[in-house]
Scaffold this active site. Structure first.
Site, PDB file in Angstrom:
ATOM      1  N   HIS A  59     -10.126   3.976 -23.189  1.00 22.95           N
ATOM      2  CA  HIS A  59     -10.341   3.726 -24.611  1.00 22.95           C
ATOM      3  C   HIS A  59     -11.847   3.473 -24.806  1.00 22.95           C
ATOM      4  O   HIS A  59     -12.508   2.980 -23.901  1.00 22.95           O
ATOM      5  CB  HIS A  59      -9.520   2.488 -24.979  1.00 22.95           C
ATOM      6  CG  HIS A  59      -9.503   2.134 -26.428  1.00 22.95           C
ATOM      7  ND1 HIS A  59     -10.499   1.415 -27.039  1.00 22.95           N
ATOM      8  CD2 HIS A  59      -8.578   2.374 -27.386  1.00 22.95           C
ATOM      9  CE1 HIS A  59     -10.189   1.232 -28.312  1.00 22.95           C
ATOM     10  NE2 HIS A  59      -9.028   1.799 -28.555  1.00 22.95           N
ATOM     11  N   ASP A 102      -8.093  -2.873 -18.112  1.00 18.25           N
ATOM     12  CA  ASP A 102      -7.759  -2.896 -19.531  1.00 18.25           C
ATOM     13  C   ASP A 102      -6.229  -2.884 -19.641  1.00 18.25           C
ATOM     14  O   ASP A 102      -5.576  -1.868 -19.406  1.00 18.25           O
ATOM     15  CB  ASP A 102      -8.372  -1.673 -20.205  1.00 18.25           C
ATOM     16  CG  ASP A 102      -7.995  -1.562 -21.678  1.00 18.25           C
ATOM     17  OD1 ASP A 102      -7.104  -2.312 -22.134  1.00 18.25           O
ATOM     18  OD2 ASP A 102      -8.588  -0.713 -22.361  1.00 18.25           O
ATOM     19  N   GLN A 153      -2.536  -1.899 -23.316  1.00 19.16           N
ATOM     20  CA  GLN A 153      -1.286  -1.164 -23.515  1.00 19.16           C
ATOM     21  C   GLN A 153      -0.240  -1.487 -22.452  1.00 19.16           C
ATOM     22  O   GLN A 153       0.842  -0.898 -22.460  1.00 19.16           O
ATOM     23  CB  GLN A 153      -1.544   0.351 -23.532  1.00 19.16           C
ATOM     24  CG  GLN A 153      -2.431   0.830 -24.669  1.00 19.16           C
ATOM     25  CD  GLN A 153      -1.815   0.610 -26.056  1.00 19.16           C
ATOM     26  OE1 GLN A 153      -0.614   0.375 -26.198  1.00 19.16           O
ATOM     27  NE2 GLN A 153      -2.654   0.652 -27.082  1.00 19.16           N
ATOM     28  N   LYS A 157      -1.356  -6.522 -30.359  1.00 19.19           N
ATOM     29  CA  LYS A 157      -0.544  -5.421 -29.852  1.00 19.19           C
ATOM     30  C   LYS A 157       0.734  -5.927 -29.186  1.00 19.19           C
ATOM     31  O   LYS A 157       1.472  -5.158 -28.560  1.00 19.19           O
ATOM     32  CB  LYS A 157      -1.342  -4.592 -28.840  1.00 19.19           C
ATOM     33  CG  LYS A 157      -2.505  -3.832 -29.467  1.00 19.19           C
ATOM     34  CD  LYS A 157      -3.168  -2.916 -28.445  1.00 19.19           C
ATOM     35  CE  LYS A 157      -4.549  -2.498 -28.872  1.00 19.19           C
ATOM     36  NZ  LYS A 157      -4.584  -1.469 -29.909  1.00 19.19           N
ATOM     37  N   CYS A 187      -9.586   6.580 -30.447  1.00 18.32           N
ATOM     38  CA  CYS A 187     -10.662   5.902 -29.720  1.00 18.32           C
ATOM     39  C   CYS A 187     -10.736   6.383 -28.276  1.00 18.32           C
ATOM     40  O   CYS A 187     -10.930   5.587 -27.350  1.00 18.32           O
ATOM     41  CB  CYS A 187     -10.491   4.386 -29.761  1.00 18.32           C
ATOM     42  SG  CYS A 187     -10.569   3.713 -31.407  1.00 18.32           S
TER      43      CYS A 187
HETATM   44  C1  LIG Z   1      -6.103   0.953 -23.993  1.00 19.12           C
HETATM   45  C2  LIG Z   1      -6.788   0.168 -25.051  1.00 19.12           C
HETATM   46  N1  LIG Z   1      -7.874  -0.556 -24.742  1.00 19.12           N
HETATM   47  C3  LIG Z   1      -8.521  -1.307 -25.657  1.00 19.12           C
HETATM   48  C4  LIG Z   1      -8.105  -1.364 -26.951  1.00 19.12           C
HETATM   49  C5  LIG Z   1      -8.902  -2.189 -27.912  1.00 19.12           C
HETATM   50  O1  LIG Z   1      -8.194  -3.314 -28.321  1.00 19.12           O
HETATM   51  P1  LIG Z   1      -8.716  -4.175 -29.548  1.00 19.12           P
HETATM   52  O2  LIG Z   1      -8.977  -3.199 -30.663  1.00 19.12           O
HETATM   53  O3  LIG Z   1      -7.599  -5.090 -29.851  1.00 19.12           O
HETATM   54  O4  LIG Z   1      -9.957  -4.859 -29.128  1.00 19.12           O
HETATM   55  C6  LIG Z   1      -6.974  -0.624 -27.333  1.00 19.12           C
HETATM   56  C7  LIG Z   1      -6.449  -0.610 -28.715  1.00 19.12           C
HETATM   57  O5  LIG Z   1      -7.108  -0.385 -29.706  1.00 19.12           O
HETATM   58  C8  LIG Z   1      -6.308   0.147 -26.362  1.00 19.12           C
HETATM   59  O6  LIG Z   1      -5.239   0.872 -26.682  1.00 19.12           O
END
Ligand SMILES: Cc1ncc(COP(=O)(O)O)c(C=O)c1O
Ligand SMILES: Cc1ncc(COP(=O)(O)O)c(C=O)c1O
Lengths: 410, 131, 410, 131
Positions: free
Chosen positions: C126, C202, C205, C228, C368
């Site tokens: 991401h 990370d 998910q 999430k 993203c």
């Molecule tokens: C795999 C992954 N990493 C990071 C993020 C970023 O999370 P956040 O927007 O809550 O900071 C997301 C979701 O947007 C994601 O799906």
């Protein structure tokens, strides 16, 4: 309950159920508003309404919930902008004042500050307007200089006038969270502007209580926290002049702050989005917008006058107590509703505990202002701080509580 | 009076007239710590005879709870074995204070003296094993 | 509604009133859970309960409300710690995954990364696990290298094995937010550890959907977001191994992260407080703890099985549609409930709009993950993503919706 | 069909068979922009005769709304004065598209062509005043 003349406190008390709570058998008198305020039902319900009906990620989803969430979030930004007379694109949502100031540190100061540059602070800054500057100063070889505070707890403006010319950044609080002093930030920023000095105004203790107008103040940056003005935790604001925001580096890297991402580099989104990486706190922004609506319904001028009346009464009442020393200006003029004091022979934490046994919540400690504590040569102070729901009767309760402290530690 | 549960006469007495307050010229181990919330500070100096504490004094500043608790502890500790200090617990200190009704942050005040005494004892023990 | 065998969806549906909303005349089918999930009443009420009864600033106030708030906040930290099998002092509360990863960038990488060091990423990261590393790499003269993705949407582990030795940091997602792929992060971290490479996982998910155990994974850092996984906006987690947190620089400067502040310098509080400057999001932390309680009541294993069943059904159903291409693994094994696809002749945004007209909320865009989009040579994808309240009937609704898309764009 | 309000036949027709699609060899001004949400891209090239647009073509990729809207706009713009372009508003574009019911993010798709055409016209105007 005594009637105050600027706010019908009885009429709004049912908006704050927590204020009817009994603490140790007494009705709660909440005098820790400079730390955080209570939240009216209207704010809680606005946030609930979002989560129960419109919750989705903003900006990224084209479905109905996503569109609704985006409209609510951007609507909140407009509300905040108009509250401080800024443009929408000059409002960056952050977690609070601390993050706002650190954003300026990382995204402006790390880029532009140079060796031997001077950052001008004041002796009455909160740690969150000191420590970020210490950190960046050490990194870049810059220097810190402090404007002093006089006996009455007022800024030594002559020192500011003397030192502003050689400085690069002026970081100054609008209102002291310990002394209650309201600084003439308009004059300070005008001096700074004439000398090409960047201005960072800490409005954590002003935005909730008195009118804040960024155009009138003429600052480059201004920071405040939602939780100190009826909104939930986790939402705050950094105002930045548009031209300055545009020339700055981004802060966090991640989703939504980019235009395009390639393997080795990325390009940035427009302001203010460039500074809002990742999923934003939509619920918090909606809560803050509703809090501002609540404040505007009562009227910020009425809040200011009401608090001044309560503060004046508090200063008069406490000054009758022998062995009690009040820090800061001794009259309510040029002051917000923060009253710090010490009682001879009683440590502030013992004072706070005995008051708590009587249902009165005050703050005791260094109030995140150790340089100011050292200036007064005390490790800690007691602090009573007011908001729109406090009354003269609350001050009477404080007075009676302090008498009990004196029975124990007299 | 509703505050009596915490501020018993005995605590106030130790706060106003702290026993074993002051510094020693010679000692075997010392330690110092502070409580960032309150700004409470305690420094202790300890003399040992074998594995026993022969003398212990403290200086400090802070709230009644922290200062009285430290002072009472110096009295209790005199003549005790190093092991006794190592085994001291939160409950022991609260019992010593007469089980006042302290919230989680005020408990830190009550325990500061114990924390400092343990540091002094552990650093003494460490210095002995090195020999 | 079809009964699923691992979760009694009918039984929990009244916990999510938003799911009964009508969108454009149809009952909402919410399939944008990888962006953000809906919140059960239990979570909303836990947050309300805090604000209505216990609201105060944590750590700093000794009055009753302050003590209660502190206990709730630190209790939430313990809940999060036990959820991922960490120690309490290894849990730093942040705004979300993006801030968590940026914290590692600022407080670890800015300190330790050196010129020509290699940061190893994967092509399925991401943006929030790419852009922070690009920014610090540029600053320190470090390099980025990417582990590729094969045709089936799986990580090319041989590339990881080849490149790990020369690397300094491995930043890897546990589950892809586009392909649904579950990466073997345990194996990756074990390889990294053997080569002295710092690991940043990370878990945005994964933590909501499958068991995450930091001791078993053996990572140095792990990040995820509350929103999430049933919690409100504005709260997230950075897990860091205690020894590493201790040796790191602080992040934001301000209140609560300091031990003592002098005019020219300050000393730092213990971990995790060193990284939590300023007023924290107590309401958010309480909401996250309640969300975890909700997840544990249902059972994370049940959630995983339930979602696998829905995903399997979705893969089978969509693969019957002509001209529809599914990205990522074609079976539910080794996969979470994220299904990305494209329909020939129809742009994802047009697909999303037509589905929305039929009450179905999916996400369309680059998710993203532009490097991954470029890898597949598409500007955008459609994405349906599931959570514990989705059913096989929701998949049927999606199927019918896609048929309508094909009527327009067929 | 419930999607008819947006995806009218005419929009689909312009999407499938975009008019004025392609690049010109010679032109007086051009501009390019993209929509970060969708990844929609539009590039336009414009020829002028005096203050009038004599020809305009576009290339791009993206959703039906963005591509159809850009294509329809190129047809409308031909022969119009520079001032006409400067005065174009959101409402004009929505009217051109038959007033589809677009949410705030899809509206950005509809307006991308207008944004690009304005950029091309303004940069042409700027180049003229410099002379
Ligand atoms: C795999 C992954 N990493 C990071 C993020 C970023 O999370 P956040 O927007 O809550 O900071 C997301 C979701 O947007 C994601 O799906
Ligand atoms: C004057 C002042 N500045 C900054 C802050 C920090 O605000 P926050 O903790 O919301 O970041 C506070 C309150 O704690 C304050 O009173």
């Amino acid at each position: 309950m005594l009637k105050s003349y600027f706010i019908d406190v009885k009429g709004i008390l049912h908006d704050f159920p927590i204020l009817s709570r009994k603490i140790n058998g007494h009705r709660l008198v909440y005098l820790d508003n400079a730390a955080t305020t209570q939240k009216p039902l209207q704010v809680i319900e606005a946030v609930n309404d979002f989560y129960l009906k419109h919750n989705a990620n903003v900006h990224r989803s084209v479905h109905t919930l996503g569109e609704e969430a985006t409209e609510l979030y951007e609507g909140a930004r407009e509300k905040v902008a108009s509250f401080i007379n800024a443009g929408s694109e000059e409002i960056v949502f952050t977690r609070g004042t601390t993050e706002s100031i650190n954003l300026v540190r990382f995204a402006w100061a790390e880029k532009y500050l140079e060796k031997d540059d001077v950052i001008l602070l004041t002796m009455m800054e909160h740690h969150s307007n000191i420590v970020p500057w210490q950190l960046v100063a050490r990194k870049k070889g810059a220097k810190l200089r402090y404007v002093g505070v006089d006996k009455e707890g007022r800024l030594k403006f002559d020192e500011l006038e003397r030192d502003i010319a050689g400085s690069r950044i002026l970081a100054i609080t609008h209102c002291s969270n310990v002394l209650g002093t309201v600084n003439d930030v308009k004059k300070a920023c005008s001096l700074a502007r004439k000398n090409g000095v960047l201005t960072v105004v800490d409005a954590a203790q002003s935005a909730p209580h008195i009118r804040v107008d960024v155009r009138e103040i003429g600052c480059d940056f201004l920071a405040f926290s939602g939780h100190k003005m009826l909104a939930p935790n986790g939402i705050g604001v950094l105002y930045g002049r548009k031209e300055i925001l545009q020339e700055m580096d981004p802060f966090h890297g991640g989703g939504d702050m980019i235009k395009e991402v390639f393997l080795d580099h990325a390009t940035w989104n427009d302001v203010p989005y460039k500074f809002e990486a990742g999923t934003v706190n939509t619920g918090g922004a909606i809560g803050l917008a509703e809090a501002i609506r609540y404040i505007e319904k009562i009227g910020i001028e009425n809040i200011e006058k009401h608090e001044r009346a309560v503060t004046q009464y508090c200063l008069e009442t406490l000054s009758k107590i022998e062995g009690l020393l009040i820090y800061g200006p001794q009259e309510a003029k040029g002051r917000v509703g923060v009253v710090s004091f010490n009682i001879k022979g009683a440590h502030p934490h013992d004072v706070a505990t005995i008051l708590d046994r009587n249902g009165i919540a005050i703050r005791s400690g260094h109030h995140c202002a150790q340089p100011l504590m050292n200036h007064y040569s005390v490790p800690a102070m007691c602090r009573a701080s007011f908001y729109l729901y406090n009354t003269l009767e609350d001050v009477d309760r404080l007075y009676q509580g302090i008498k009990k402290v004196k029975e124990v530690f007299g | 009076m509703s505050s009596a549960d915490i501020y018993k006469e005995i605590i106030l007495d130790y706060y106003r007239n702290p026993r074993n307050f002051g510094k020693m010229e010679k000692f075997d181990s010392s330690a110092r710590d502070s409580n960032p919330l309150c700004g409470d500070e305690i420094e202790m100096q300890v003399k040992f005879e074998g594995s026993k504490i022969s003398e212990v004094r403290f200086v400090g500043r802070g709230c009644a709870i922290s200062q009285a608790s430290a002072s009472m502890l110096t009295e209790l500790a005199k003549g005790k074995d190093v092991e006794w200090v190592k085994n001291l617990s939160k409950d022991d200190i609260l019992k010593m204070l007469g089980n006042p009704d302290l919230g989680p942050s005020r408990i830190k005040c009550a325990l500061l003296g114990m924390k400092v005494l343990k540091q002094a004892v552990y650093s003494y023990a460490a210095s002995k094993t090195e020999v």
